[in-house]
Motif scaffolding. Structure first.
Motif, PDB file in Angstrom:
ATOM      1  N   LEU A 590       0.899  -1.206   0.055  1.00 15.03           N
ATOM      2  CA  LEU A 590      -0.157  -0.163   0.007  1.00 15.03           C
ATOM      3  C   LEU A 590       0.711   1.384  -0.233  1.00 15.03           C
ATOM      4  CD1 LEU A 590      -2.943  -0.900   2.642  1.00 15.03           C
ATOM      5  CD2 LEU A 590      -2.973  -0.873   0.249  1.00 15.03           C
ATOM      6  N   THR A 591       2.009   1.252   0.764  1.00  9.76           N
ATOM      7  CA  THR A 591       2.791   2.373   0.792  1.00  9.76           C
ATOM      8  C   THR A 591       3.338   2.649  -0.829  1.00  9.76           C
ATOM      9  OG1 THR A 591       3.258   1.846   3.152  1.00  9.76           O
ATOM     10  CG2 THR A 591       4.788   3.527   1.846  1.00  9.76           C
ATOM     11  N   LEU A 592       4.001   1.476  -1.140  1.00 12.51           N
ATOM     12  CA  LEU A 592       4.616   1.630  -2.421  1.00 12.51           C
ATOM     13  C   LEU A 592       3.471   2.314  -3.537  1.00 12.51           C
ATOM     14  CD1 LEU A 592       6.859  -1.484  -2.655  1.00 12.51           C
ATOM     15  CD2 LEU A 592       7.622   0.892  -2.283  1.00 12.51           C
ATOM     16  N   ASN A 593       2.290   1.557  -3.749  1.00 14.60           N
ATOM     17  CA  ASN A 593       1.292   2.203  -4.498  1.00 14.60           C
ATOM     18  C   ASN A 593       0.848   3.691  -4.283  1.00 14.60           C
ATOM     19  OD1 ASN A 593       1.001  -0.491  -5.612  1.00 14.60           O
ATOM     20  ND2 ASN A 593      -0.609  -0.975  -4.354  1.00 14.60           N
ATOM     21  N   MET A 594       0.968   3.793  -3.001  1.00 11.14           N
ATOM     22  CA  MET A 594       0.676   5.581  -2.580  1.00 11.14           C
ATOM     23  C   MET A 594       1.778   6.277  -3.238  1.00 11.14           C
ATOM     24  SD  MET A 594      -0.015   7.227   1.219  1.00 11.14           S
ATOM     25  CE  MET A 594      -1.361   6.001   1.379  1.00 11.14           C
ATOM     26  N   SER A 595       3.179   6.034  -3.076  1.00 13.00           N
ATOM     27  CA  SER A 595       4.284   6.846  -3.547  1.00 13.00           C
ATOM     28  C   SER A 595       4.213   6.722  -4.976  1.00 13.00           C
ATOM     29  CB  SER A 595       5.571   5.888  -2.937  1.00 13.00           C
ATOM     30  OG  SER A 595       6.709   6.622  -3.450  1.00 13.00           O
ATOM     31  N   ARG A 597       1.759   6.773  -6.916  1.00 14.05           N
ATOM     32  CA  ARG A 597       0.516   7.541  -7.372  1.00 14.05           C
ATOM     33  C   ARG A 597       0.835   9.066  -7.216  1.00 14.05           C
ATOM     34  NH1 ARG A 597      -2.757   5.168  -4.479  1.00 14.05           N
ATOM     35  NH2 ARG A 597      -2.895   6.642  -2.846  1.00 14.05           N
ATOM     36  N   GLN A 598       1.550   9.287  -5.937  1.00  9.59           N
ATOM     37  CA  GLN A 598       2.045  10.717  -5.858  1.00  9.59           C
ATOM     38  C   GLN A 598       2.868  11.359  -6.822  1.00  9.59           C
ATOM     39  OE1 GLN A 598       3.382  10.802  -1.761  1.00  9.59           O
ATOM     40  NE2 GLN A 598       1.276  10.868  -0.807  1.00  9.59           N
ATOM     41  N   GLU A 599       3.830  10.384  -7.118  1.00  8.25           N
ATOM     42  CA  GLU A 599       4.648  10.699  -8.152  1.00  8.25           C
ATOM     43  C   GLU A 599       4.170  11.107  -9.425  1.00  8.25           C
ATOM     44  OE1 GLU A 599       7.958   7.489  -8.217  1.00  8.25           O
ATOM     45  OE2 GLU A 599       8.635   8.111  -6.755  1.00  8.25           O
ATOM     46  N   ARG A 600       3.133  10.336  -9.809  1.00 10.24           N
ATOM     47  CA  ARG A 600       2.413  10.369 -11.176  1.00 10.24           C
ATOM     48  C   ARG A 600       1.604  11.599 -11.103  1.00 10.24           C
ATOM     49  NH1 ARG A 600      -0.514   6.341 -10.606  1.00 10.24           N
ATOM     50  NH2 ARG A 600       0.824   4.879 -11.105  1.00 10.24           N
ATOM     51  N   GLU A 601       0.977  11.896  -9.868  1.00 17.85           N
ATOM     52  CA  GLU A 601       0.333  13.215  -9.966  1.00 17.85           C
ATOM     53  C   GLU A 601       1.131  14.459  -9.851  1.00 17.85           C
ATOM     54  OE1 GLU A 601      -1.702  13.093  -6.212  1.00 17.85           O
ATOM     55  OE2 GLU A 601      -3.344  11.509  -7.034  1.00 17.85           O
ATOM     56  N   GLU A 602       2.471  14.353  -9.310  1.00 13.64           N
ATOM     57  CA  GLU A 602       3.391  15.376  -9.458  1.00 13.64           C
ATOM     58  C   GLU A 602       3.702  15.477 -10.863  1.00 13.64           C
ATOM     59  OE1 GLU A 602       6.409  14.666  -6.550  1.00 13.64           O
ATOM     60  OE2 GLU A 602       5.142  15.055  -4.658  1.00 13.64           O
ATOM     61  N   PHE A 603       4.062  14.625 -11.593  1.00 12.08           N
ATOM     62  CA  PHE A 603       4.452  14.811 -12.965  1.00 12.08           C
ATOM     63  C   PHE A 603       3.427  15.221 -13.751  1.00 12.08           C
ATOM     64  CE2 PHE A 603       4.935  12.937 -17.355  1.00 12.08           C
ATOM     65  CZ  PHE A 603       6.051  13.312 -17.574  1.00 12.08           C
ATOM     66  N   GLU A 604       2.073  15.050 -13.592  1.00  8.46           N
ATOM     67  CA  GLU A 604       1.125  15.697 -14.266  1.00  8.46           C
ATOM     68  C   GLU A 604       0.843  17.000 -14.060  1.00  8.46           C
ATOM     69  OE1 GLU A 604      -2.434  13.263 -13.465  1.00  8.46           O
ATOM     70  OE2 GLU A 604      -1.803  11.301 -14.505  1.00  8.46           O
ATOM     71  N   ASP A 605       0.918  17.365 -12.747  1.00  7.76           N
ATOM     72  CA  ASP A 605       0.805  18.904 -12.585  1.00  7.76           C
ATOM     73  C   ASP A 605       1.939  19.815 -13.139  1.00  7.76           C
ATOM     74  OD1 ASP A 605      -1.133  18.287 -11.043  1.00  7.76           O
ATOM     75  OD2 ASP A 605      -0.028  18.154  -9.172  1.00  7.76           O
ATOM     76  N   LEU A 606       3.251  18.755 -13.053  1.00  9.65           N
ATOM     77  CA  LEU A 606       4.502  19.697 -13.964  1.00  9.65           C
ATOM     78  C   LEU A 606       4.320  19.760 -15.311  1.00  9.65           C
ATOM     79  CD1 LEU A 606       7.259  20.761 -13.452  1.00  9.65           C
ATOM     80  CD2 LEU A 606       8.236  18.533 -13.861  1.00  9.65           C
ATOM     81  N   VAL A 607       3.605  18.874 -15.904  1.00 14.28           N
ATOM     82  CA  VAL A 607       3.457  18.797 -17.388  1.00 14.28           C
ATOM     83  C   VAL A 607       2.374  20.010 -17.968  1.00 14.28           C
ATOM     84  CG1 VAL A 607       2.428  17.621 -19.395  1.00 14.28           C
ATOM     85  CG2 VAL A 607       4.278  16.569 -17.924  1.00 14.28           C
ATOM     86  N   SER A 608       1.245  20.160 -17.067  1.00 10.36           N
ATOM     87  CA  SER A 608       0.166  21.135 -17.217  1.00 10.36           C
ATOM     88  C   SER A 608       0.539  22.341 -16.906  1.00 10.36           C
ATOM     89  CB  SER A 608      -1.043  20.571 -16.406  1.00 10.36           C
ATOM     90  OG  SER A 608      -0.588  20.735 -15.026  1.00 10.36           O
TER      91      SER A 608
END
Length: 651
Positions: A590-595, A597-608
């Motif tokens: 669960l911790t790795l999945n959460m990590s 997911r957070q990295e994916r969201e940060e990357f999407e925010d940076l691209v936008s």
């Protein structure tokens, strides 16, 4: 009489007639004045206009009598001042106005005014003298009385009347030892004053549902000090000293202290039961409020699990059986005394709703049948007649109490029906009891009690040896059980009921969970477990276990042993290890999945953010007053993040 008037004649027209009837009391019937004053005091909370109109009429009559100075109206004058004094003692007539009337009479101290002063002092002078708010003025007026007596020459009868009136207010002994400035004052220590403030002031102002802070404050008292222990025990055992509505809060405080002061709770329960028993033996009417408070306190103790249900039922049965000899009342419980009915109803209203199942329900049903018979024995006694009927308030109280506990339980119509219902219950209970086995057990118990004092040590030793032999030899136990006589179903029901009754007080302790002790394993122990001194064979299916113990400040003592893998302890330990391993792997996943997911969201925010339009030139922004302001909130100057909630530890 007052209750009947409130119920049936509570109208303005009838209230005026009542005031007129009270005002026109015959001048020769001075014995009726205290009774009339008590009626007015009873009616005053719901009909204040009755007391106000009567006091105004007496004031007008007093002024008229003093102004006229008629030598032929002595009895009317004495009736007027006596009535005012009696009303003053009940708080209907103002103390200040009564003292003003006394001062007016002293200013005209002659003829009938002397006898009016003496009658006023004999009726209410002692009350005015010992009241704190009127003591100083009353003392001055008494000194003025003695001064005017010395200035005038009276006959022997007048001198005797004045002296008797003066000493009825203040006797020579009390006047010498207890004056206004030299009263007997009890000196208390600061700790005693603090305890007194907690129980008499803070507890009365605290809501019964919120006494946690007060309980924690009382727990901090130095209970190891014998003086503090006895002084706190005094107030914990005196429920009549506090408000009736705060008795539940007092029981709550005692329940909080019982977990830490076992001796204190036992002493309080003993004092409460002793007080109830002593008041049953004394039967003094001035302690009626105290008896009601103590019975209510006992019921609240059961609600907070301080006492057992057997204590409540023993008290209930003693309230209706103590003082009766073969269904004949004695002076301890006369037929005209109905306080015990109020005590039983108060106790049942406090804790009776919890006797709704099991043995407690059956015992309460039996008691209600006996209490109903007691009620009808009181109601059908010859002391009650048409001229003096049985109080309906008691009837309504009993009906409300029984309706609250058992909806299908009625008072019946007369004593014969109540006795028949009680006999039916007794016969039903006797059918379930095996009298032969009961008598044999009772006889055996009496014989063992007679020989128990001489053979206590030998019996305890033989009992312990017998227990060891039974544990070692199971076949002997089986033979012994088979040799016993057969037990029928009635005996089994009786034994089950007895066992449930005896274990009722230990249910709370049985539900408590034993805390588990966990500590880190030293590295030396781990090495010894992994690399034993004497290595095991490859085909040996055992598990090496280390038992670590510690006593006081000594070092750990470790003992190693080999246990087979098929033992219950080893299988349980392995199952626990596997469960913890699965939980750790699940938490890691669960911790790795959460990590991720957070990295994916940060990357999407940076691209936008990179695809947005460019900001305006800096020169244009500075032309209109500086760089554009940001819409983001200002940083938190007090800390790097939000304030975390503080944990509240409850004592």
């Amino acid at each position: 009489m007052a209750i009947d008037f409130c119920t049936n004649l509570n109208r303005r027209h009838y209230r005026k007639k009542l005031v007129q009837a009270l005002y026109n009391v015959p001048r020769t019937r001075a014995d009726l004045l205290p009774l009339y004053s008590r009626i007015v005091a009873v009616l005053n909370p719901v009909m204040p206009d009755v007391g106000g109109d009567l006091c105004e009429a007496l004031r007008r009559q007093f002024r008229w009598l003093v102004r006229r100075q008629d030598p032929l109206r002595l009895e009317s004058k004495i009736r007027n001042v006596r009535f005012m004094a009696e009303l003053t003692k009940f708080g209907i007539f103002s103390k200040a106005e009564c003292l003003l009337c006394l001062k007016i009479l002293l200013n005209n101290f002659k003829h009938h005014a002397v006898e009016m002063v003496c009658c006023l002092l004999e009726s209410g002078g002692r009350f005015l003298y010992w009241s704190p708010d009127s003591h100083s003025r009353m003392k001055i007026l008494l000194e003025e009385l003695l001064r005017r007596k010395s200035l005038r020459l009276f006959d022997a009868r007048m001198d005797s009347m004045i002296e008797n009136a003066y000493f009825s207010c203040s006797t020579p002994e009390t006047a010498a030892s207890r004056t206004g400035q030299n009263m007997t004052i009890k000196i208390r220590t600061p700790m005693q004053m603090f305890i007194r403030k907690i129980f008499l002031d803070d507890l009365n102002r605290t809501d019964p549902s919120d006494v946690t802070c007060l309980t924690s404050l009382i727990r901090r008292l130095p209970w190891d000090d014998p003086e503090v222990f006895e002084y706190g025990l005094k107030y914990l055992s005196s429920a009549w000293r506090i408000n009736y509505a705060s008795i539940s809060a007092l029981a709550n405080v005692l329940a909080g202290l019982a977990n830490y002061q076992d001796d204190l709770a036992v002493r309080v329960v003993d004092n409460v039961l002793d007080d109830i028993r002593v008041q049953l033996e004394l039967n003094n009417s001035k302690f009626n409020q105290r008896r009601l408070a103590m019975v209510r306190y006992l019921g609240e103790m059961y609600n907070y699990r301080i006492v057992d249900s057997s204590v409540i039922f023993n008290t209930l049965f003693s309230l209706i059986l103590f003082g009766w000899i073969a269904d004949v009342p004695t002076m301890l419980d006369p037929p005209s005394h109905l306080l015990r009915i109020r005590l039983v109803c108060a106790l049942l209203n406090t804790c009776g709703e919890y006797f709704s199942h099991g043995t407690a329900r059956r015992r309460l049903d039996s008691f209600l049948a006996l209490f109903r018979r007691y009620f009808w024995m009181k109601r059908e006694n010859v002391v009650w007649s048409d001229h003096c009927p049985f109080p309906m308030t008691i009837v309504h109280l009993v009906e409300d109490t029984m309706g609250k506990l058992r909806r299908d339980f009625s008072l019946l119509k007369n004593l014969e029906e109540a006795e028949a219902a009680l006999k039916k219950i007794n016969d039903k209970m006797l059918e379930k009891v095996n009298m032969d086995s009961f008598n044999a057990a009772l006889k055996k118990e009496e014989e063992s009690a007679d020989t128990g004092d001489n053979t206590s040590e030998s019996s305890s030793l033989s009992g312990s040896l017998l227990d060891l032999s039974l544990l070692d030899n199971e076949q002997a136990v089986t033979d012994d059980i088979r040799s016993k006589p057969e037990i029928n179903s009635d005996d089994l029901d009786f034994m089950a009921t007895l066992e449930k009754l005896t274990s009722e007080s230990y249910q709370t302790q049985a539900q408590a969970k034993v805390p588990q002790f966990k500590t880190a394993i030293p590295s030396i122990v781990k090495e010894q477990l992994q690399n034993p001194v004497h290595p095991r064979e490859s085909n040996d299916s055992t598990v090496r276990v280390g038992l670590m113990t510690k006593k006081g400040q000594k070092q750990h003592l470790i003992k190693f042993m080999d246990l087979p893998e098929d033992t219950e302890y080893v299988s349980h330990w392995k199952a626990t290890e596997e469960t913890e391993k699965r939980e750790r792997s699940e938490m890691m996943r669960l911790t790795l999945n959460m990590s991720h997911r957070q990295e994916r969201e940060e990357f999407e925010d940076l691209v936008s953010t990179s695809t947005r339009s460019l900001p305006a030139p800096r020169q244009e922004a500075m032309r209109f007053g500086g760089p554009p302001k940001s819409n983001k909130p200002p940083p938190n100057r007090n800390g790097d993040g939000p304030v975390k909630g503080t944990a509240v530890h409850r004592l």
